[in-house]
Motif scaffolding. Structure first.
Motif, PDB file in Angstrom:
ATOM      1  N   LEU A 130       0.848  -1.188   0.000  1.00  0.00           N
ATOM      2  CA  LEU A 130       0.000   0.000   0.000  1.00  0.00           C
ATOM      3  C   LEU A 130       0.886   1.241   0.000  1.00  0.00           C
ATOM      4  O   LEU A 130       1.858   1.329   0.746  1.00  0.00           O
ATOM      5  N   TYR A 142      -9.934   5.264   1.851  1.00  0.00           N
ATOM      6  CA  TYR A 142      -9.394   4.599   0.672  1.00  0.00           C
ATOM      7  C   TYR A 142      -7.924   4.266   0.915  1.00  0.00           C
ATOM      8  O   TYR A 142      -7.190   5.056   1.521  1.00  0.00           O
ATOM      9  N   VAL A 144      -4.617   2.665  -1.489  1.00  0.00           N
ATOM     10  CA  VAL A 144      -4.217   2.255  -2.834  1.00  0.00           C
ATOM     11  C   VAL A 144      -2.738   1.915  -2.834  1.00  0.00           C
ATOM     12  O   VAL A 144      -1.992   2.292  -1.926  1.00  0.00           O
ATOM     13  N   ALA A 150      -6.409  -1.347  -4.797  1.00  0.00           N
ATOM     14  CA  ALA A 150      -7.274  -0.235  -4.384  1.00  0.00           C
ATOM     15  C   ALA A 150      -8.410  -0.783  -3.540  1.00  0.00           C
ATOM     16  O   ALA A 150      -9.071  -1.747  -3.933  1.00  0.00           O
ATOM     17  N   VAL A 165     -10.331   0.685 -10.292  1.00  0.00           N
ATOM     18  CA  VAL A 165      -9.921   2.010 -10.769  1.00  0.00           C
ATOM     19  C   VAL A 165      -9.692   1.964 -12.280  1.00  0.00           C
ATOM     20  O   VAL A 165     -10.478   2.461 -13.056  1.00  0.00           O
ATOM     21  N   LEU A 175      -0.711   2.686  -8.198  1.00  0.00           N
ATOM     22  CA  LEU A 175      -1.498   3.857  -7.804  1.00  0.00           C
ATOM     23  C   LEU A 175      -0.755   4.506  -6.645  1.00  0.00           C
ATOM     24  O   LEU A 175      -0.737   3.992  -5.530  1.00  0.00           O
ATOM     25  N   ILE A 178      -3.537   9.083  -3.438  1.00  0.00           N
ATOM     26  CA  ILE A 178      -4.950   9.432  -3.538  1.00  0.00           C
ATOM     27  C   ILE A 178      -5.228  10.624  -2.630  1.00  0.00           C
ATOM     28  O   ILE A 178      -4.713  10.702  -1.502  1.00  0.00           O
ATOM     29  N   LEU A 188      -6.373  10.386  -8.235  1.00  0.00           N
ATOM     30  CA  LEU A 188      -5.324   9.392  -8.072  1.00  0.00           C
ATOM     31  C   LEU A 188      -4.171   9.715  -9.011  1.00  0.00           C
ATOM     32  O   LEU A 188      -4.371   9.890 -10.221  1.00  0.00           O
ATOM     33  N   ALA A 190      -0.839   8.201 -10.757  1.00  0.00           N
ATOM     34  CA  ALA A 190      -0.448   6.834 -11.083  1.00  0.00           C
ATOM     35  C   ALA A 190       0.772   6.818 -12.001  1.00  0.00           C
ATOM     36  O   ALA A 190       1.404   7.849 -12.254  1.00  0.00           O
ATOM     37  N   GLY A 202     -15.606   7.209  -5.401  1.00  0.00           N
ATOM     38  CA  GLY A 202     -14.822   6.033  -5.744  1.00  0.00           C
ATOM     39  C   GLY A 202     -15.595   4.918  -6.402  1.00  0.00           C
ATOM     40  O   GLY A 202     -15.015   3.873  -6.728  1.00  0.00           O
ATOM     41  N   TRP A 205     -14.367   5.555 -11.893  1.00  0.00           N
ATOM     42  CA  TRP A 205     -13.189   6.400 -12.090  1.00  0.00           C
ATOM     43  C   TRP A 205     -13.034   6.728 -13.572  1.00  0.00           C
ATOM     44  O   TRP A 205     -13.271   5.878 -14.431  1.00  0.00           O
TER      45      TRP A 205
END
Length: 323
Positions: A130, A142, A144, A150, A165, A175, A178, A188, A190, A202, A205
């Motif tokens: 994470l 959340y 991610v 996610a 996502v 990701l 966020i 987000l 990325a 959420g 997306w």
């Protein structure tokens, strides 16, 4: 989830220069709980990946499960009680006392006393890496991370469900960060220059065309509503229409940029690899500084009275005022 050196957190490696059917989430099996973080005399010098403000305190998370807390504008730091010794990558508080931290091994930690003590609230199945956590209120949050990981919670982090996502090739992207804006949108940052936006908390997306190709590491909303994303090769991109279009800002550096801070006076501070610090005032151009120590910086935050603290490869310290 796949395992490789890449999953050792692209962003963490950069910043520190070191080193689903439903995913059920719940209290970790006691037999699998990692050892608690060791107490260290120089805990504030451990590599740090995340830094936030919690009321009158500053809270930083980093390697070896280290969490440190300051109540004097970042002058001194005290190590928190933490039940894991894994690399922690991000931290977020929803109010002065309640916050969450996430990291490797799919761990989610919670505090209810402003960051002085932490409990292992959940360990996600398959133990994803994470990279970011964000709560919009005390119940909705959340988390991610790497390879499209996610998750969303509606009960303050006690239970987590997967959140879709990207799709196709985009479903496997890291990701990295966020965050939410004041009008309720979620963004987000990325890989490969992609960003995503949600206007329904959420549930769905939208992929955004940012116009850049390198990974985006972080983002924030400025006081005037402008959304800013930061990334590789010194990229700062900004949107004044909620992410529909983006403009590239000149930075004068090709170092990766990892974190930003919107100042109350309209200014902006951005930090990144190689000791890079960028500052602007009143929405003006970004002015480049290179710290003599050239340390890789991962986070920046302001204390209650305005003192600015940076964190990264060499731990946490106060940032000198601009000359």
């Amino acid at each position: 989830m796949k395992t490789s050196n890449r999953i050792g957190r692209t962003l963490v490696c950069l910043c520190l220069a070191t080193s689903a059917a439903v995913f059920a989430a719940g209290p970790a099996d006691a037999a699998k709980v990692p050892a608690p973080a060791m107490k260290a005399r120089l805990a504030a010098k451990v590599p740090v990946t995340g830094l936030v403000r919690a009321g009158n305190a500053l809270v930083a998370v980093g390697d070896y499960g280290t969490i440190v807390r300051s109540t004097d504008e970042g002058k001194t730091w005290q190590q928190a009680e933490v039940p894991v010794s894994l690399l922690l990558t991000a931290v977020h508080f929803v109010d002065d006392s309640r916050g969450w931290a996430v990291g490797h091994g799919g761990v989610i930690l919670v505090t209810t006393d402003g960051g002085a003590n932490w409990q292992l609230q959940a360990t996600l199945d398959d133990k994803p890496v994470l990279l970011s956590v964000h709560f919009t209120d005390a119940q909705r949050g959340y988390a991610v991370g790497a390879y499209g990981a996610a998750f969303v919670t509606n009960d303050g982090g006690r239970g987590w469900a997967p959140m879709a996502v990207g799709s196709g090739h985009d479903a496997d992207l890291h990701l990295n960060h966020i965050f939410s804006t004041r009008d309720g949108k979620l963004f987000l940052a990325a890989e490969i220059g992609l960003a995503f936006r949600s206007t329904d908390r959420g549930a769905t997306w939208t992929k955004l065309a940012t116009g850049v190709s390198g990974s985006l590491w972080s983002g924030l909303e400025r006081g005037d509503g402008e959304v800013v994303l930061l990334g590789m090769s010194g990229k700062v991109i900004a949107s004044r229409d909620g992410g529909n279009s983006w403009q590239v800002r000149e930075t004068g550096t090709e170092q990766s940029l990892t974190s930003g801070l919107a100042l109350a006076n309209g200014g902006l501070i951005v930090v990144g690899a190689g000791g890079v610090v960028l500052r602007s005032s009143d929405g003006g151009p970004l002015q480049l500084e290179i710290r003599p120590d050239r340390q890789n910086l991962a986070a920046v935050m302001a204390a209650p009275t305005g003192a600015v603290v940076v964190a990264g490869q060499l731990g946490v310290e106060r940032l000198a005022p601009a000359r």
